[in-house]
Design an enzyme around this catalytic site. Structure first.
Site, PDB file in Angstrom:
ATOM      1  N   HIS A   1      -0.247   3.006   3.824  1.00  0.00           N
ATOM      2  CA  HIS A   1      -1.263   3.063   4.872  1.00  0.00           C
ATOM      3  C   HIS A   1      -0.821   3.989   6.003  1.00  0.00           C
ATOM      4  CE1 HIS A   1      -2.088  -0.715   2.748  1.00  0.00           C
ATOM      5  NE2 HIS A   1      -3.319  -0.661   3.222  1.00  0.00           N
TER       6      HIS A   1
ATOM      7  N   SER B   1      -3.055  -0.764  -1.840  1.00  0.00           N
ATOM      8  CA  SER B   1      -3.268  -1.925  -0.981  1.00  0.00           C
ATOM      9  C   SER B   1      -3.533  -3.169  -1.818  1.00  0.00           C
ATOM     10  CB  SER B   1      -4.407  -1.627   0.006  1.00  0.00           C
ATOM     11  OG  SER B   1      -4.425  -2.564   1.056  1.00  0.00           O
TER      12      SER B   1
ATOM     13  N   GLU C   1       5.514  -1.106   0.844  1.00  0.00           N
ATOM     14  CA  GLU C   1       4.871  -0.658   2.086  1.00  0.00           C
ATOM     15  C   GLU C   1       3.926  -1.757   2.546  1.00  0.00           C
ATOM     16  OE1 GLU C   1       1.414   0.559   2.823  1.00  0.00           O
ATOM     17  OE2 GLU C   1       0.782  -0.498   1.037  1.00  0.00           O
TER      18      GLU C   1
END
Length: 287
Positions: free
Chosen positions: A261, A115, A199
């Protein structure tokens, strides 16, 4: 500098340090995550800065200089085999200009994050250090997701030789795996011939379109050899956007790879050589 080997691995008894380079942790999740790590026979230490919150910017885990110092101290400690990020959120980019890249490149050990820490993965990649993109220690993705946690353990202790998605654009390509969370990507562009992993989470299709269009217009994809797409949880139906923005680049594309995620997320190596097959959807790790 392109690494030739895979990320380092952990062994029972190794010391690891949990840091928080971005947002502040939830104490109960941190303690639960540390307890899980200790069941793996790891000597777990938590950096003091990982438990703090910035006094005026509560979305940060303490001052930038303190978070950078925490990473440096753990990374350069010869007794530490791995540095594991507690969580993402926001803040890793604020460390980019505070880190001593020469010091980073002098050590080779496990680095785990995902992330917001995408920025740090790229700094390590530039320093020639392969890293692991996977669930972070003080998050529900680690504490409450048994499948994701088990895959992380296997990755960190035994490595990853291959993973699979769905073939989207046929063809094969080999290059260094780079990338991470789309929102955090921009400058610098990937190295020539890279395989880009992408992503994100909770972004509307038009926002993903806007981010991809910005990268396309800047030439970010100009020398990419292939693309691996992960999860897009909370992003709606992205198939039209992906087909419109990426399928016509003339490089193989693998989609629906379960990293990022998502439930049961895979832990994948970055900064290593991979080969992708856009027909079968298989990604093979290694030279």
């Amino acid at each position: 500098m392109t690494p030739t080997g895979g990320p380092p691995l952990l062994h029972p008894g190794d010391r690891v340090v949990v840091i928080s380079p971005a947002g502040p942790v939830t104490p109960t999740l941190l303690e639960a995550g540390v307890a899980c790590l200790r069941t793996w026979d790891l000597d777990v230490r938590v950096a003091p800065e990982a438990r703090t919150t910035h006094p005026t910017l509560p979305y940060l885990a303490g001052h930038d200089a303190d978070r950078a110092r925490s990473l440096h101290r753990a990374w350069t400690d010869p007794d530490v085999a791995g540095v594991l990020c507690a969580r993402g959120g926001y803040g890793s980019a604020r460390l980019a200009d505070l880190l001593d890249r020469t010091a980073l490149s002098a050590h080779r050990k496990v680095f785990l994050g995902s992330s917001d820490t995408t920025v740090l993965h790229d700094l390590f990649r530039q320093a020639g250090i392969p890293t692991w993109f996977g669930p972070m220690i003080a998050t529900t993705a680690f504490v409450e997701d048994t499948a994701a946690r088990d895959h992380l353990r296997r990755a960190l202790f035994t490595g990853v030789t291959s993973y699979r998605g769905t073939g989207l654009v046929p063809g094969t390509a080999r290059g260094t795996a780079v990338g991470g969370t789309l929102t955090l990507l921009g400058d610098p562009p990937p190295p020539d011939g890279a395989i880009v992993l992408l992503e994100d989470v909770n972004e509307e299709p038009y926002r993903v379109d806007r981010m991809l269009t910005g990268l396309l217009r800047s030439g970010w994809f100009a020398h990419v050899a292939g693309i691996v797409l992960g999860s897009w949880t909370g992003c709606g139906d992205l198939a039209p956007v992906i087909n419109d923005r990426l399928a016509g680049l003339g490089v193989p594309v693998v989609a629906d790879t379960p990293f990022g995620h998502c439930a049961g997320q895979l832990t994948l190596p970055l900064g290593v050589s991979v080969e992708i097959d856009g027909g079968t959807g298989v990604v093979t790790v290694g030279p």
